[in-house]
Design an enzyme around this catalytic site. Structure first.
Site, PDB file in Angstrom:
ATOM      1  N   LYS A 125       0.714  -1.069  -0.061  1.00  0.00           N
ATOM      2  CA  LYS A 125      -0.107  -0.044   0.093  1.00  0.00           C
ATOM      3  C   LYS A 125       0.730   1.216  -0.013  1.00  0.00           C
ATOM      4  CE  LYS A 125      -1.692   2.775   2.825  1.00  0.00           C
ATOM      5  NZ  LYS A 125      -1.486   3.983   2.071  1.00  0.00           N
ATOM      6  N   GLU A 183       9.209   1.386  11.163  1.00  0.00           N
ATOM      7  CA  GLU A 183      10.230   2.135  11.122  1.00  0.00           C
ATOM      8  C   GLU A 183       9.552   3.804  11.208  1.00  0.00           C
ATOM      9  OE1 GLU A 183      13.399   1.431  11.047  1.00  0.00           O
ATOM     10  OE2 GLU A 183      13.591  -0.587   9.995  1.00  0.00           O
ATOM     11  N   CYS A 194      13.894  10.760   7.412  1.00  0.00           N
ATOM     12  CA  CYS A 194      13.499  10.440   8.821  1.00  0.00           C
ATOM     13  C   CYS A 194      14.858  10.451   9.734  1.00  0.00           C
ATOM     14  CB  CYS A 194      12.954   8.983   8.902  1.00  0.00           C
ATOM     15  SG  CYS A 194      14.090   7.719   8.031  1.00  0.00           S
ATOM     16  N   GLU A 227       9.283  16.126  15.259  1.00  0.00           N
ATOM     17  CA  GLU A 227       9.881  16.039  14.056  1.00  0.00           C
ATOM     18  C   GLU A 227       8.981  16.991  13.217  1.00  0.00           C
ATOM     19  OE1 GLU A 227       8.684  12.408  11.891  1.00  0.00           O
ATOM     20  OE2 GLU A 227      10.733  12.129  11.332  1.00  0.00           O
TER      21      GLU A 227
HETATM   22  P1  NAD Z   1       2.129   8.698   7.487  1.00  0.00           P
HETATM   23  O1  NAD Z   1       2.216   7.770   8.849  1.00  0.00           O
HETATM   24  O2  NAD Z   1       0.997   9.614   7.669  1.00  0.00           O
HETATM   25  O3  NAD Z   1       1.901   7.498   6.325  1.00  0.00           O
HETATM   26  C1  NAD Z   1       2.689   6.403   6.069  1.00  0.00           C
HETATM   27  C2  NAD Z   1       1.847   5.309   5.428  1.00  0.00           C
HETATM   28  O4  NAD Z   1       1.021   4.706   6.418  1.00  0.00           O
HETATM   29  C3  NAD Z   1       1.110   5.957   4.232  1.00  0.00           C
HETATM   30  O5  NAD Z   1       0.968   4.895   3.270  1.00  0.00           O
HETATM   31  C4  NAD Z   1      -0.457   6.172   5.088  1.00  0.00           C
HETATM   32  O6  NAD Z   1      -1.399   6.080   4.121  1.00  0.00           O
HETATM   33  C5  NAD Z   1      -0.353   4.857   5.823  1.00  0.00           C
HETATM   34  N1  NAD Z   1      -1.115   5.272   7.217  1.00  0.00           N
HETATM   35  C6  NAD Z   1      -1.350   6.268   7.882  1.00  0.00           C
HETATM   36  N2  NAD Z   1      -2.000   5.820   8.797  1.00  0.00           N
HETATM   37  C7  NAD Z   1      -2.287   4.705   8.920  1.00  0.00           C
HETATM   38  C8  NAD Z   1      -2.656   3.753   9.821  1.00  0.00           C
HETATM   39  N3  NAD Z   1      -3.413   4.210  11.204  1.00  0.00           N
HETATM   40  N4  NAD Z   1      -2.862   2.363   9.682  1.00  0.00           N
HETATM   41  C9  NAD Z   1      -2.309   1.976   8.328  1.00  0.00           C
HETATM   42  N5  NAD Z   1      -1.613   2.691   7.555  1.00  0.00           N
HETATM   43  C10 NAD Z   1      -1.629   4.105   7.656  1.00  0.00           C
HETATM   44  O7  NAD Z   1       3.664   9.229   7.379  1.00  0.00           O
HETATM   45  P2  NAD Z   1       4.043  10.204   6.045  1.00  0.00           P
HETATM   46  O8  NAD Z   1       3.561  11.434   6.501  1.00  0.00           O
HETATM   47  O9  NAD Z   1       3.674   9.645   4.751  1.00  0.00           O
HETATM   48  O10 NAD Z   1       5.444  10.097   6.243  1.00  0.00           O
HETATM   49  C11 NAD Z   1       6.244  10.784   6.910  1.00  0.00           C
HETATM   50  C12 NAD Z   1       6.890  10.062   8.357  1.00  0.00           C
HETATM   51  O11 NAD Z   1       7.461   8.584   7.873  1.00  0.00           O
HETATM   52  C13 NAD Z   1       7.662  10.651   9.207  1.00  0.00           C
HETATM   53  O12 NAD Z   1       7.339  10.722  10.403  1.00  0.00           O
HETATM   54  C14 NAD Z   1       8.904  10.081   8.792  1.00  0.00           C
HETATM   55  O13 NAD Z   1       9.864  10.101  10.035  1.00  0.00           O
HETATM   56  C15 NAD Z   1       8.648   8.560   8.737  1.00  0.00           C
HETATM   57  N6  NAD Z   1       9.637   8.076   8.243  1.00  0.00           N
HETATM   58  C16 NAD Z   1      10.501   7.000   8.847  1.00  0.00           C
HETATM   59  C17 NAD Z   1      11.604   6.126   8.022  1.00  0.00           C
HETATM   60  C18 NAD Z   1      12.195   5.190   8.847  1.00  0.00           C
HETATM   61  O14 NAD Z   1      12.875   4.398   8.199  1.00  0.00           O
HETATM   62  N7  NAD Z   1      12.307   5.380  10.145  1.00  0.00           N
HETATM   63  C19 NAD Z   1      11.768   6.387   6.927  1.00  0.00           C
HETATM   64  C20 NAD Z   1      10.989   7.550   6.177  1.00  0.00           C
HETATM   65  C21 NAD Z   1       9.938   8.259   6.655  1.00  0.00           C
END
Ligand code: NAD
Length: 484
Positions: free
Chosen positions: A179, A253, A287, A386
């Protein structure tokens, strides 16, 4: 509009979506719609999961493939990813604003490298090993694929973070329901074309564009055996709760607020490119960045000046232009979030030395100027939360012990760096930081080593041999000794 897709890729077949929803994709630097794809529904999810389960159990299909057959497929996959790399790089860059140079390295080179690495790893690993038992018999320890994997990916590195999951999952023999984030779905349709061209067997990979509701449905689906998630800490917590209730293995992650510790002997000017990458890569939408820069009191002003010069001289522009160092934020909503934090920084009394606004030369696109805040306390909101944009807080420290205390005084623990001319000293300090990974004068997740977070930055590890183990279950078969 160039990129219009009407069908979904579900378990190796292109099909009409069951629902009527669509997702528009907007270019970050022009704010124009550049593509449209169907939104997958829960009925599409059911089909994808059913096919993925069937493929796992099919001795004449994926379930019957040997290690060598899987490894050969991964090698061919790597070659096609490398061949079509520029198409991926351009699409990612247009969708999320990633500077094209970063997109070429991170979004195409890295996935191809991961596929090759995991192909080599499974070739070198016994599926079953035999051990002398403690009671005279023998034990066969077998590595089996964990099953159907639900992979949920954010928009900031949509291909790389998908391949952190897809490459080891396929290597292990799993099937995967992906997804992607709605902001970055176009590159996953290109990926589907690549999978089709490779002759990926039926059921093995499905790509389901959708938002968080579909993500939730995937996490809860009874036919899923493991969840691999990259995204925000808030979403990660919800997913962890669901997986806890279901006793479903999960890797998370999540977010970060890492420290870049500048030691008193650091030579920042000759490391400026590395420093930029470690603090502002991908417009700050990364991240692991060291967004809290810890500077020794004695060199505080000099460090602030260096960072201010670095930020104010960074070329802001069209992410497709090779000279661009800072592109736009990925979405209007995300820019609002970043600007909101800049407002909070000012209100809480931090001294802004550069940036803070929108570049005048860029009336279109979600640009934010790289911004440096000096005289920031580690307890200020902009030091705790963040921001995920090109915004750094510079925090003063007295001695190294205090620097380590400040670095560790965070809810997060994902990345980090130490800057020094003495690598041994850097290593000593790096060992004391509570984080999943940390670099000395450099930072880039190395695929041979485990990557992941501690504290609110997540659970579990991706990459390396540890990343492959996440997609395997070990089973033991006991055989009696001769006399038993
Ligand atoms: P997000 O959590 O809003 O969304 C990430 C993904 O999860 C999307 O595909 C979204 O549709 C889905 N999603 C959101 N809520 C969900 C839920 N409750 N259940 C299942 N799926 C859900 O994050 P974002 O804004 O897309 O990305 C940015 C975030 O990702 C930042 O906090 C960043 O630090 C983190 N990130 C972490 C890493 C790592 O390796 N630790 C790498 C890149 C980004």
């Amino acid at each position: 509009m160039k990129h219009v897709h009407e069908q979904l890729y579900i378990g190796g077949r292109w099909e009409q979506p069951r629902g009527a929803g669509t997702i528009d994709v907007v270019e970050a630097s022009t704010e124009e719609v550049i593509g449209q794809v169907p939104e997958a529904s829960t009925a599409d999810l059911d089909t994808a999961v059913a096919r993925a389960r069937a493929a796992m159990q099919d001795p004449d299909g994926w379930g019957g493939w040997s290690v060598e057959e899987r490894a050969a497929l991964l090698d061919r996959f790597a070659a096609v990813m490398a061949e079509r790399g520029e198409e991926f790089a351009q699409l990612v860059s247009r969708q999320n604003g990633m500077p094209i140079g970063t997109a070429r390295a991170a979004e195409t080179g890295y996935p191809a490298g991961l596929l090759q690495m995991y192909a080599a790893m499974i070739r070198g690993q016994e599926v079953e090993d035999e051990r002398a038992g403690a009671f005279g018999g023998t034990v066969h320890v077998r590595r089996k694929p964990v099953g159907v994997v639900g992979a949920i990916v954010p928009w900031n590195y949509p291909q790389t973070l998908l391949f952190f999951k897809l490459a080891p999952a396929l290597a292990a023999g799993c099937t995967v329901v992906v997804k992607p984030s709605p902001e970055t779905v176009l590159d996953t349709f290109l990926l589907a074309q690549v999978l089709e061209s490779l002759g990926m067997p039926a059921g093995v990979v499905s790509i389901l564009p959708g938002g968080r509701d579909l993500g939730r449905a995937l996490v809860e689906h009874p036919g899923i055996d493991k969840i691999a998630f990259t995204g925000s800490t808030a979403a990660g917590r919800q997913i962890a709760e669901t997986c806890g209730r279901l006793l479903r293995p999960v890797t998370l992650e999540l977010g970060g607020k890492s420290a870049a510790i500048v030691l008193d002997d650091a030579d920042l000017s000759s490391n400026i490119e590395s420093l930029f990458a470690a603090t502002m890569m991908n417009n700050g939408q990364t991240c692991f960045l060291g967004t809290r820069v810890l500077a020794p009191q004695a060199r505080y002003d000099e460090v602030v000046d260096t960072l201010t010069d670095m930020a104010s001289s960074a070329v802001i522009g069209d992410p497709l232009d090779e000279a661009t160092m800072i592109g736009p934020m990925a979405s209007a909503t995300h820019r609002e979030r970043v600007e909101n934090y800049i407002g909070i920084g000012k209100k809480e009394g931090a001294r802004m030395t550069t940036g803070g606004g929108r570049p005048a030369a860029r009336p279109h696109g979600w640009f934010v100027e790289p911004t440096i805040f000096a005289d920031v306390d580690n307890h200020a909101t902009i030091s705790r939360e963040e921001i995920f944009g090109p915004v750094l807080s510079v925090i003063a420290y007295g001695d190294v012990d205090q620097a380590v205390r400040i670095a560790n005084d965070s809810d997060y623990g994902l990345g980090g760096t130490v800057w020094t001319q003495d690598l041994e000293r850097g290593l000593e300090v790096a060992r004391r930081v509570e984080t999943g990974s940390i670099g000395v004068n450099t930072y880039l997740p190395d695929p041979v080593a485990p990557f992941g977070g501690v504290k609110d930055s997540g659970i579990g590890r991706e990459l390396g041999a540890e990343g492959l183990a996440n997609y395997q279950v070990q089973t033991s078969i006991y055989l009696p000794g001769k006399e038993v």
